[in-house]
Each structure stands twice: as C-alpha cells, then as structure tokens.
Design a protein around this motif. Structure first.
Motif, PDB file in Angstrom:
ATOM      1  N   HIS A 117      -4.359  14.526   3.071  1.00 39.04           N
ATOM      2  CA  HIS A 117      -3.085  15.093   3.502  1.00 39.04           C
ATOM      3  C   HIS A 117      -2.809  16.422   2.800  1.00 39.04           C
ATOM      4  O   HIS A 117      -2.254  17.337   3.389  1.00 39.04           O
ATOM      5  N   VAL A 125       7.994   3.328   0.078  1.00 34.42           N
ATOM      6  CA  VAL A 125       8.102   4.783   0.296  1.00 34.42           C
ATOM      7  C   VAL A 125       9.541   5.231   0.057  1.00 34.42           C
ATOM      8  O   VAL A 125      10.461   4.420   0.024  1.00 34.42           O
ATOM      9  N   MET A 155      -1.518   9.274   8.326  1.00 27.32           N
ATOM     10  CA  MET A 155      -0.757   8.350   7.466  1.00 27.32           C
ATOM     11  C   MET A 155      -0.724   6.944   8.081  1.00 27.32           C
ATOM     12  O   MET A 155      -0.871   5.950   7.365  1.00 27.32           O
ATOM     13  N   GLN A 172      10.293   9.113   4.193  1.00 23.35           N
ATOM     14  CA  GLN A 172       9.079   8.677   4.898  1.00 23.35           C
ATOM     15  C   GLN A 172       9.358   7.618   5.951  1.00 23.35           C
ATOM     16  O   GLN A 172       8.448   7.076   6.575  1.00 23.35           O
ATOM     17  N   TYR A 229      -0.395  14.932  10.778  1.00 30.04           N
ATOM     18  CA  TYR A 229      -0.154  14.251   9.490  1.00 30.04           C
ATOM     19  C   TYR A 229       0.283  12.789   9.663  1.00 30.04           C
ATOM     20  O   TYR A 229      -0.252  11.883   9.020  1.00 30.04           O
ATOM     21  N   PHE A 279      -3.346   4.924  -3.331  1.00 33.67           N
ATOM     22  CA  PHE A 279      -4.380   5.954  -3.226  1.00 33.67           C
ATOM     23  C   PHE A 279      -3.768   7.351  -3.315  1.00 33.67           C
ATOM     24  O   PHE A 279      -2.594   7.550  -3.031  1.00 33.67           O
ATOM     25  N   GLN A 331       1.294  11.479  -3.183  1.00 32.76           N
ATOM     26  CA  GLN A 331       1.077  12.896  -2.861  1.00 32.76           C
ATOM     27  C   GLN A 331       0.393  13.618  -3.993  1.00 32.76           C
ATOM     28  O   GLN A 331       0.719  13.395  -5.150  1.00 32.76           O
ATOM     29  N   ASP A 380      -3.977   5.399   7.273  1.00 32.34           N
ATOM     30  CA  ASP A 380      -4.043   4.990   5.862  1.00 32.34           C
ATOM     31  C   ASP A 380      -3.541   3.560   5.711  1.00 32.34           C
ATOM     32  O   ASP A 380      -4.021   2.803   4.866  1.00 32.34           O
ATOM     33  N   ILE A 381      -2.543   3.239   6.491  1.00 33.11           N
ATOM     34  CA  ILE A 381      -1.863   1.952   6.345  1.00 33.11           C
ATOM     35  C   ILE A 381      -2.575   0.869   7.169  1.00 33.11           C
ATOM     36  O   ILE A 381      -2.899  -0.208   6.674  1.00 33.11           O
ATOM     37  N   ALA A 425      -3.437  10.906  -1.873  1.00 32.40           N
ATOM     38  CA  ALA A 425      -3.564  11.416  -0.499  1.00 32.40           C
ATOM     39  C   ALA A 425      -4.122  12.839  -0.487  1.00 32.40           C
ATOM     40  O   ALA A 425      -3.442  13.791  -0.124  1.00 32.40           O
ATOM     41  N   LEU A 468       0.851  -1.199   0.000  1.00 33.54           N
ATOM     42  CA  LEU A 468       0.000   0.000   0.000  1.00 33.54           C
ATOM     43  C   LEU A 468       0.875   1.233   0.000  1.00 33.54           C
ATOM     44  O   LEU A 468       1.908   1.269   0.681  1.00 33.54           O
ATOM     45  N   THR A 469       0.490   2.212  -0.792  1.00 33.28           N
ATOM     46  CA  THR A 469       1.187   3.489  -0.670  1.00 33.28           C
ATOM     47  C   THR A 469       0.292   4.663  -1.026  1.00 33.28           C
ATOM     48  O   THR A 469      -0.670   4.532  -1.785  1.00 33.28           O
ATOM     49  N   GLY A 470       0.617   5.793  -0.398  1.00 30.27           N
ATOM     50  CA  GLY A 470      -0.115   7.028  -0.667  1.00 30.27           C
ATOM     51  C   GLY A 470       0.667   7.869  -1.652  1.00 30.27           C
ATOM     52  O   GLY A 470       1.887   7.998  -1.551  1.00 30.27           O
ATOM     53  N   VAL A 522       4.945  -1.298   2.619  1.00 30.88           N
ATOM     54  CA  VAL A 522       4.660   0.076   2.215  1.00 30.88           C
ATOM     55  C   VAL A 522       5.865   0.648   1.462  1.00 30.88           C
ATOM     56  O   VAL A 522       6.873   1.013   2.082  1.00 30.88           O
TER      57      VAL A 522
HETATM   58  N1  TRP Z   1       3.351  11.075   3.317  1.00 27.54           N
HETATM   59  C1  TRP Z   1       3.550  10.407   2.066  1.00 27.54           C
HETATM   60  C2  TRP Z   1       4.479  11.278   1.194  1.00 27.54           C
HETATM   61  O1  TRP Z   1       4.676  12.429   1.501  1.00 27.54           O
HETATM   62  C3  TRP Z   1       2.240  10.174   1.351  1.00 27.54           C
HETATM   63  C4  TRP Z   1       1.367   9.224   2.115  1.00 27.54           C
HETATM   64  C5  TRP Z   1       0.198   9.520   2.762  1.00 27.54           C
HETATM   65  C6  TRP Z   1       1.623   7.848   2.313  1.00 27.54           C
HETATM   66  N2  TRP Z   1      -0.311   8.391   3.340  1.00 27.54           N
HETATM   67  C7  TRP Z   1       0.542   7.356   3.090  1.00 27.54           C
HETATM   68  C8  TRP Z   1       2.661   6.994   1.910  1.00 27.54           C
HETATM   69  C9  TRP Z   1       0.492   6.011   3.480  1.00 27.54           C
HETATM   70  C10 TRP Z   1       2.600   5.645   2.314  1.00 27.54           C
HETATM   71  C11 TRP Z   1       1.511   5.172   3.084  1.00 27.54           C
HETATM   72  O2  TRP Z   1       4.984  10.810   0.198  1.00 27.54           O
END
Ligand code: TRP
Ligand code: ADP
Length: 326
Positions: free
Chosen positions: A48, A148, A134, A152, A130, A43, A9, A137-138, A45, A5-7, A146
C-alpha cells in the motif's frame, strides 16, 4: 480461536513511529494479540505504501522502523503472525481476481480516494485500487475481526461487499470480516495541542537518542505565564502528555507544582522528558538493538510470511478452482 488481522501503515518519508502510534495503535494491538482466544495476523502494509512512497530505501527503512517498534513493545511473533505484506505475493493475484468483482463506482466514490485525489499530485491507479488490495489482505486469511480506526470503516464495508458479491456468484468462499472499531480511542495530542501526527510535524518519537528527544520535548508549545505565577495544568500541552504516562502520585505532584507557582514550563518539560526516558527504557533499548540488527527483523518477518502463506495458499487455491484457473 478468533483470527484478528490488521495492516500497519508504513508510509511517510522518515519511518518515525510516534507516541500517538504507540498509545493509539501498538499498545492496544498487542493487548488484543495477547488474549488467549485470539490469533493475531499483523502485517506491515508496504505494498500500500508504494501508492505514495516511490523511494525503495525509504520504504525499506520504514518497514524496519515500524517492525522494530512493535517488537520493542513485546509483540509475540511466536504466538501470532507478523509479516511484511510484500512477502506474500498471493495477495496480488487475489487482488486481480477481486478487481473483476468490484464495481468501478464503489471505488470512485470512496472517501479516501476522493480525499487523496484532491490533495496529491500523483493520482495513480494504485491509489484508486487501494481498497481492493486491502480487501484481499483480509479475505486471503479468512480473518474474522479487523481492528481499525474509524477512518477505515468504509474500507471494511467495501471488503464485505466485494466478498458477498463473490460468494453470491461463486458459492461460499470468503469469510465476511467484522470491523473492531474502538469508539473510545484516545487522541494523543502533539507538541502544539493538535492531534499528534506525522503530517503536522508535532510528534514525539520516543526512540530518538536522549539529546534529540529532550530537544523535541522542549519545543512543546506553552503560553507565556511567567515562572513565578500559578499555572493551569488543564490547558497545558505538557501536562496533557504527562498525564497520559505518569502514575497518580506523579500527576498529583505536577498539578500541585503548576498551581503553586514558581514552577516554570521548562521544569515541567524536563519532568516529562525524564519520565519518558524512565518508563520506556527497555523499549528504547530493544528498538536501538533491532535497528542495528535489521537481519534479525528480516528473519522474524520471513518466518511470519511463511506462516501467513500456509494460510493464504489454500484460500487462493479455492478461488482459482472456482474461477476455473486450476
Ligand atoms: N488502510 C489501512 C490504514 O490506512 C492499512 C491497511 C492495509 C489495513 N491493509 C489492511 C488495515 C487490512 C486493516 C486490514 O490504516
Ligand atoms: P500519522 O497521523 O502520524 O501519519 P498514522 O495515520 O500512520 O499516523 O497512524 C498509524 C496508527 O496510529 C493508526 O492506527 C492511528 O489510529 C494511530 N494514531 C496515530 N496518531 C494518533 C494519535 N495522535 N492518537 C491516537 N492514535 C493515533
């Protein structure tokens, strides 16, 4: 099946996706997601990004641009789960619960908060919180891995600390996620030779229309060696970018041209422009088509959010039960 899983930006003021994002995040992310043994939850974010972007239209546009870039490069939304963070409101509820399990000093000492609070004029509580959003999210999806960037790493450590502390007090609830940090990450140089980044205004957005794209490439900084003289390809920003995209024969030919003289930087820039237009032809067309059909992006993201909520809801229910909110 491993759940990764990853977010992604979606901050910034113009929603542009650049070559650094494509080679450093989108392509490697898609590669991971294509492995049979992986199921990717990726996803955008956009909750965020509210910490820094207050204009709703800008935030919406950024989501479309980022989503269109991933889709244009072939991210498979059937095999995987692709969604907008704000379409899964369960994450906000979990954030409140886990806020109450997060020690204040952990957040106050976070590098990213210290950095942002020194540099931004709007230091809001969202920025402070923040890392908890995050973490949620995970943890909301029982994610195991994850992917990243190095920056991160501390957020992942905090996620594990928060989850362990909750598990310790309430019994096993959350899966502890492992970060996947690619130490070899290439740093793609920008038009001035520094790391390509939206913050330095030195980026190449390959999705620009032809003329504008060419103009950006023509702005790449070079030295003033006259056209006739031989040039050193290894100290040139144009060659550095060309090398990342061209095949071996093309690279060898450009190297020969540099070293042979009578080859100007303008020629090299034109070759780089033509190469980009050529190798990203279908991705650029897909992107433009999607940006003109944002309903289609919305449809795909909504479908993704439905899949995501099916996983999130039972996890959240388990937490509610443990906390006596059932
Ligand atoms: N903070 C991460 C970034 O700046 C983006 C992010 C938000 C993220 N939620 C997350 C990354 C959950 C991994 C998992 O790149
Ligand atoms: P920017 O610096 O332009 O704001 P982001 O921080 O939004 O870029 O980066 C989004 C993703 O793209 C991150 O995963 C980051 O590692 C990757 N990325 C950004 N710039 C580069 C670059 N120059 N080289 C390699 N990867 C990059």
């Amino acid at each position: 099946m491993a759940r990764i899983l990853t977010g992604i930006q979606s901050s910034g003021n113009n929603g542009e996706v650049h070559l650094g994002n494509i080679l450093g995040a989108i392509k490697p992310g898609i590669e991971l997601s294509e492995k049979e043994e992986n199921e990717a939850f990726f996803f955008i974010a956009d909750l965020h990004s509210l910490t820094t972007v207050k204009d709703a239209e800008v935030r919406k546009r950024n989501v479309y641009a980022v989503a269109a870039a991933w889709l244009a490069f072939g991210f498979d939304t059937k095999k995987n789960v692709f969604y907008r963070q704000s379409d899964v409101p369960e994450v906000c509820e979990l954030t409140w619960y886990l806020n109450c399990y997060t020690p204040y000093p952990m957040l106050a000492n976070a590098h990213s908060f210290k950095d942002k609070s020194d540099n931004l004029s709007d230091v809001n509580a969202g920025l402070f919180d923040y890392p908890v959003l995050m973490a949620c999210d995970i943890l909301l999806y029982d994610a195991e891995f994850v992917p990243v960037g190095k920056d991160q790493k501390q957020h992942l450590e905090m996620t594990r600390d928060i989850a362990s502390s909750f598990n310790h007090q309430n019994g096993e609830t959350f899966v502890l996620p492992e970060p996947l940090i690619d130490e070899r990450v290439m740093v793609i140089p920008g038009t001035d030779g520094r790391k390509m980044s939206k913050s330095y205004d030195n980026y190449i957005n390959i999705f620009l229309p032809d003329k504008k794209l060419r103009k950006v490439i023509m702005r790449i900084e070079t030295d003033s060696t006259p056209m006739e003289e031989p040039k050193n390809p290894d100290s040139c920003n144009v060659f550095a970018l060309y090398k990342l995209l061209a095949n071996d024969d093309q690279i060898a030919e450009m190297r020969k041209n540099y070293e042979g003289g009578n080859y100007g930087y303008g020629h090299a820039k034109q070759a780089l422009y033509e190469l980009i237009v050529d190798i990203f032809k279908s991705e650029r067309e897909n992107y433009w088509r999607l940006m003109e059909n944002t309903d289609e992006i919305d449809r795909l993201l909504k479908e993704g959010a439905e899949k995501a909520r099916k996983v999130a809801q039972p996890v959240l229910q388990k937490v509610r039960n443990k906390l006596g909110y059932n």
